[in-house]
Enzyme design. Sequence first.
Site, PDB file in Angstrom:
ATOM      1  N   ALA A   1       0.385  -1.140  -0.001  1.00 35.86           N
ATOM      2  CA  ALA A   1      -0.386  -0.250   0.028  1.00 35.86           C
ATOM      3  C   ALA A   1       0.742   1.441  -0.352  1.00 35.86           C
ATOM      4  CB  ALA A   1      -1.212  -0.403   1.493  1.00 35.86           C
ATOM      5  N   PHE A   2       0.235   2.517  -0.022  1.00 36.10           N
ATOM      6  CA  PHE A   2       1.076   3.310  -0.094  1.00 36.10           C
ATOM      7  C   PHE A   2       1.678   4.067   1.082  1.00 36.10           C
ATOM      8  CE2 PHE A   2      -2.334   5.685   1.854  1.00 36.10           C
ATOM      9  CZ  PHE A   2      -2.007   6.791   2.003  1.00 36.10           C
ATOM     10  N   LYS A   3       1.216   3.030   2.360  1.00 34.86           N
ATOM     11  CA  LYS A   3       1.903   3.571   3.455  1.00 34.86           C
ATOM     12  C   LYS A   3       3.363   3.322   3.297  1.00 34.86           C
ATOM     13  CE  LYS A   3      -2.114   4.351   4.778  1.00 34.86           C
ATOM     14  NZ  LYS A   3      -3.064   5.723   5.529  1.00 34.86           N
ATOM     15  N   ASP A   4       3.353   2.582   2.213  1.00 30.83           N
ATOM     16  CA  ASP A   4       5.591   2.137   2.689  1.00 30.83           C
ATOM     17  C   ASP A   4       6.443   3.259   1.882  1.00 30.83           C
ATOM     18  OD1 ASP A   4       4.939  -0.820   3.188  1.00 30.83           O
ATOM     19  OD2 ASP A   4       4.507  -0.730   1.462  1.00 30.83           O
TER      20      ASP A   4
ATOM     21  N   LEU B   1       6.842   5.252   5.350  1.00 30.47           N
ATOM     22  CA  LEU B   1       7.689   4.144   6.441  1.00 30.47           C
ATOM     23  C   LEU B   1       8.413   3.799   6.783  1.00 30.47           C
ATOM     24  CD1 LEU B   1       3.698   3.584   7.774  1.00 30.47           C
ATOM     25  CD2 LEU B   1       5.636   4.724   8.777  1.00 30.47           C
TER      26      LEU B   1
END
Length: 462
Positions: A110-113, A116
């Site tokens: 997901a785009f969170k990677d 993060l």
Amino acid sequence: MRYISTRGAAPALSFEDVVLTGMAADGGLYVPETIPQLSADELADMAGLSYAEIAFRVMKPFVGGEIEDATFREIVTDAYATFSHDAVVPLKQLDANHFLLEQFHGPTLAFKDVALQLLGRLLDHFLKKRGERAVIMGATSGDTGSAAIEGCRHCDNLDIFILHPHKRVSEVQRRQMTSVLADNVFNIAIEGNFDDAQAMVKASFADQAFLNGTRLVAVNSINWARIMAQIVYYVASAVALGAPGREVSFCVPSANFGNVFAGYMAYRMGLPVKQFIIATNANDILHRTLAANDFSKHELAATLAPSMDIVVSSNFERLLFDAYDRDGKAVAALLERFQQEPTALAEAPLARLREKFASYSVDDDTILEVIREAHHRTGEILDPHTATGYRAAQRVRSDSATPMITLATAHPAKFAEAVVKAGFPGVPLPPHMDDLLEREERYTVLPADLAAVQRFVAEQRR
Ligand SMILES: Cc1ncc(COP(=O)(O)O)c(C=O)c1O
Ligand SMILES: N[C@@H](CCOP(=O)(O)O)C(=O)O
């Protein structure tokens, strides 16, 4: 570079301090005091560069010299080497002028990677330098949790506590978090919804006595570094399509508002963006606010796009701060009213927002229809969050001459329920996860009770 609070009453912080914190002491969120500018020449020079090099150039002014260039470049390069696609977030053309920005090639899909993987390394760098330990508390509707665990678990100086809403995340999302059995990772399933979890995390920042002096750090997009890292892909994708010589538009599946706010920051830095479209699921507060000036809480609905099941949208505050001419007192008053009763934005700030932003809300039936339609037209199986963006871009884009980039925020394999309901057999997980459904899980179910959660964190931290 200094960072100031959106509520105007907390001390300004350096980059290092802003990364190592969460909310401001006055309850606000940190934003840069001045917004660095990218000139047309600087943008033009980025054409053809690697994602890591663009990332270094875009983020360097926010770091403000607090990390040596060579070290920062190493951190950035290392973070983006974890992605399975060379372009990190590749663009895929859907039709004449509509593109998907695939943001799901990182370790947790997901785009969170994108943010993060970087934030974990920044925390490691700063904590080691200081010889300090810290506790992370994060709230997740499903994607931030696994990305934060994956980004931070190798940092010995961190204990990571992730709160997810019990039975309200997909099975893949839950297992991505709960099957990490490391000693410094603690998953808490809250008997409540995402808003309850986020409220408990924010309350813990407001009163940190339960940690007896240990530092508390945010991994949610309340942490400025999350936004900073997300600015990069707006710049990289726009440059790939001809910026600064050509304007582009973005359509962003939205909820906690960190993603689209990062795009807005890119625009404020000088990226030529014609329009931002905010796509929501049935939890439509952002759409109601933009379209009808109805800034009021409705009950949170469980939808087929569970990561966007959010009512109290954290980063909208950062946009309001700009719309209200950076008047922290006005923002604080508005948000206090919002917590108590249905409210509305003042006319001038709303008009300012409507100059750049449009919005659209998509219900569950439409999500299924879009997954089928997009597959028929393009051969792609969209995840349900991306489906909200696909439909919103079709319905409210200002013109078809400007390239539209819809952010594909997650991989469809994370959301089997929607994919199967739309009539497909499912999408396989990538090889590094093919045994995910058999892995052992560990998590603790707790009531949506702040004292119980804080007691758990205080007892379990190492
Ligand atoms: C897959 C996915 N899409 C979209 C969103 C919305 O992003 P944001 O919260 O930054 O608005 C989220 C999380 O909130 C998400 O996990
Ligand atoms: N959709 C998010 C919600 C938290 O958002 P964040 O960007 O503030 O971390 C999730 O998947 O957890």
